[in-house]
Design a protein around this motif. Sequence first.
Motif, PDB file in Angstrom:
ATOM      1  N   GLY A 195       0.984  -1.120  -0.072  1.00 30.43           N
ATOM      2  CA  GLY A 195       0.133   0.311  -0.486  1.00 30.43           C
ATOM      3  C   GLY A 195       0.845   1.310   0.289  1.00 30.43           C
ATOM      4  N   GLY A 196       0.242   2.335  -0.348  1.00 27.80           N
ATOM      5  CA  GLY A 196       0.399   3.930   0.043  1.00 27.80           C
ATOM      6  C   GLY A 196       1.939   3.528  -1.295  1.00 27.80           C
ATOM      7  N   ASN A 197       3.299   4.091  -0.726  1.00 30.57           N
ATOM      8  CA  ASN A 197       4.114   4.010  -1.993  1.00 30.57           C
ATOM      9  C   ASN A 197       5.130   2.812  -2.870  1.00 30.57           C
ATOM     10  OD1 ASN A 197       5.462   4.110   0.642  1.00 30.57           O
ATOM     11  ND2 ASN A 197       7.598   4.707  -0.541  1.00 30.57           N
ATOM     12  N   VAL A 198       4.457   1.543  -1.822  1.00 27.57           N
ATOM     13  CA  VAL A 198       5.111   0.330  -2.345  1.00 27.57           C
ATOM     14  C   VAL A 198       3.916  -0.296  -2.862  1.00 27.57           C
ATOM     15  CG1 VAL A 198       5.834  -1.741  -1.869  1.00 27.57           C
ATOM     16  CG2 VAL A 198       6.852   0.382  -0.530  1.00 27.57           C
ATOM     17  N   THR A 199       3.586   0.187  -4.395  1.00 28.06           N
ATOM     18  CA  THR A 199       2.323  -0.709  -4.484  1.00 28.06           C
ATOM     19  C   THR A 199       2.584  -1.077  -5.938  1.00 28.06           C
ATOM     20  OG1 THR A 199       0.660   0.417  -3.367  1.00 28.06           O
ATOM     21  CG2 THR A 199       0.184  -0.554  -5.700  1.00 28.06           C
ATOM     22  N   ARG A 200       2.117  -2.449  -6.541  1.00 29.22           N
ATOM     23  CA  ARG A 200       2.734  -2.487  -7.571  1.00 29.22           C
ATOM     24  C   ARG A 200       1.877  -3.355  -8.534  1.00 29.22           C
ATOM     25  NH1 ARG A 200       7.793  -1.641  -5.934  1.00 29.22           N
ATOM     26  NH2 ARG A 200       8.838  -3.056  -3.957  1.00 29.22           N
ATOM     27  N   VAL A 201       0.770  -3.521  -8.234  1.00 27.81           N
ATOM     28  CA  VAL A 201       0.025  -3.456  -8.617  1.00 27.81           C
ATOM     29  C   VAL A 201      -1.664  -2.692  -8.524  1.00 27.81           C
ATOM     30  CG1 VAL A 201      -2.471  -5.422  -9.750  1.00 27.81           C
ATOM     31  CG2 VAL A 201       0.187  -5.749  -8.910  1.00 27.81           C
ATOM     32  N   GLU A 202      -1.930  -1.579  -9.486  1.00 25.54           N
ATOM     33  CA  GLU A 202      -2.688  -0.572  -9.309  1.00 25.54           C
ATOM     34  C   GLU A 202      -3.459  -0.568  -9.702  1.00 25.54           C
ATOM     35  OE1 GLU A 202      -0.017   2.562 -11.456  1.00 25.54           O
ATOM     36  OE2 GLU A 202       1.821   3.177  -9.254  1.00 25.54           O
ATOM     37  N   ALA A 203      -4.641   0.470  -9.690  1.00 23.42           N
ATOM     38  CA  ALA A 203      -5.716   0.593 -10.327  1.00 23.42           C
ATOM     39  C   ALA A 203      -5.801   0.365 -11.962  1.00 23.42           C
ATOM     40  CB  ALA A 203      -6.848   2.058 -10.519  1.00 23.42           C
ATOM     41  N   PRO A 204      -6.853  -0.839 -12.372  1.00 18.12           N
ATOM     42  CA  PRO A 204      -8.342  -1.330 -12.129  1.00 18.12           C
ATOM     43  C   PRO A 204      -8.078  -2.149 -10.311  1.00 18.12           C
ATOM     44  CG  PRO A 204      -7.655  -2.436 -13.243  1.00 18.12           C
ATOM     45  CD  PRO A 204      -6.682  -1.319 -13.646  1.00 18.12           C
ATOM     46  N   ALA A 205      -7.455  -2.815  -9.575  1.00 19.71           N
ATOM     47  CA  ALA A 205      -6.859  -2.908  -8.581  1.00 19.71           C
ATOM     48  C   ALA A 205      -7.549  -2.091  -7.324  1.00 19.71           C
ATOM     49  CB  ALA A 205      -5.419  -4.176  -8.727  1.00 19.71           C
TER      50      ALA A 205
END
Length: 590
Positions: A129-139
């Motif tokens: 979550g936050g800045n350590v996010t590998r899968v972004e929207a639409p997830a």
Amino acid sequence: MATVSVVAGAIPAVRPGHDENQIRAVQTWTDALLRRMTLEQKVGQLFVVSVWGKAADEVHSMNRATYGVDTPAEVVRRYQVGGVIYFNNSGTDNVDGPTQLASFSNGLQRAALASGARLPLVVAIDQEGGNVTRVEAPATEYPGNMAIGAGRSAADARTLASINGHELRAMGVNQNFAPVADVNSNPLNPVIGARSFSARPDLAADLVAAEVRGYQASGRATGTVSSSAKHFPGHGDAATDSHTGLPVISRTAEEWRAVDLPPFRAAVAAGIDSIMTAHIQFPSLDPTGVPATVSRPIMTDLLRTEMGYQGVIVTDSLGMQGVREMFGDAEIPVLALEAGVDQLLMPPNLTLAMDSVLAAVRSGRLTEERIDESVRRIVELKWKRGILARPLVNVERVPALVGTPEHLAAVQRLTDRTVTVLNNDNGLLPVRSPATALVVGVGDTVNPAKSPTQLASHLSASGWTATALPTGTRPAEAKIADAVAAAQSVGVVVVLTNNLSANVAQRTLLTKLLETGRPVIAVASQVPYDAGFVRAPTWVATYSWRDVSLRSLTKVITGEIAPRGKLPVDVPDGADPTTVRYPFDHGLTW
């Protein structure tokens, strides 16, 4: 989604509680598996590797350069590894979206089942979550952990982890290297910061335990994911980034037990599947000064013997400088296994690493029984999470399971409870009448234009006339002058900051905008410590620049909701770190 049978007879069923009969059954099953496996196959199971590309059969030059084969599937088949790890465009460029990732995961699992070992993979990711996010929207996207700390709700932490876990599993990911269990006691920590829940051990421990239960609880068709508390024995007091150097933690052993230990102890009590190591020196815990990853006093004497932890221990990336500062790439995997580690993550040279472990066994330095011990833990993790029986996912179901309206609404509600107003000296907030606004600054440091543009869009959707002027992480004098000029003709200026301690130009931007006399809302969009570096009449902390956090910020600015977040850390004065400007638990509301 078909059930896939693997070797060594029928896989024991996984039922809630894992009673003694189940445990004995899986131990017997694993014994038979180990008798069948060659030493090379066992050693392969210890490694979790990165691969390049977005599909199992995609040819990528980096796979050839790194592994001597062209595709991710060939990496899995050739080396018979135990796991792979995904990164987005900042690394191995594995992620396009949820459906693509599910197809990729299935392709890799089929490659593993077709290899000599015929064991499904651990498919791992860092989706904190936050800045350590590998899968972004639409997830579904999530705020940073420190935002959850500001919300003070263990129920919210568990909800977030449950949603995250079930979405990941729908995409074929079955191990998430989260939650971060580090207590961020150093405000200038260059690598943890808002990835930590809090600077208070008890709050961090409560939220870590809640997330472990959220990730690993059963109850949905998509299954659950293994979680991993990181980075043991605690990276929160570091002043050096272990990606680029070897941090030294100067706490006494007594201080460690009081500050760093509680969240890890809570994770173990909650049944955590794996614990990730830290590439840090901790002389009071191991006077030899070797990195914790290769320290037997830390990994075995403390974590296994004293704390009673018998799950999987996984290294942080073996390509990081923190572990390579003292030892070569051939020695590190052997030392880690001698220390008590099980999974070896991302060795920079896989062939060298595997050959080194094999040579250590053949020379008698490591025993095959020691290798079996780690393989057994890894296989039992795969059994507990249903990976052995059901490694494949239904790709067609992904849109119905990932980024659903219910998930998005639930995460938005909990994020709405995290925004923290630190200062409102001139009563600027809330701005109940629509205004003209200028949004400047930076949130997302990878895409500096993204956050100001998103926030301006949300304000405009609320009836405001808002313009974005992204100024970047280190705004030049000309860009600062443009922002000052644009501020003259608007009713409100919103300035997004990110890491003022290291960015003097951002401080200059904020200071010059305050000097215009226009109403300014300063927003710490990552670490709340920014509020200690520039005095502004209005300071707000969101702990995250993800869109879900910017939506919550918009609601607070416009008066749609009242702020409810409370600081999960002390915010010191930037010029005098011994003075606390905003204390733990501070947060204004109306």
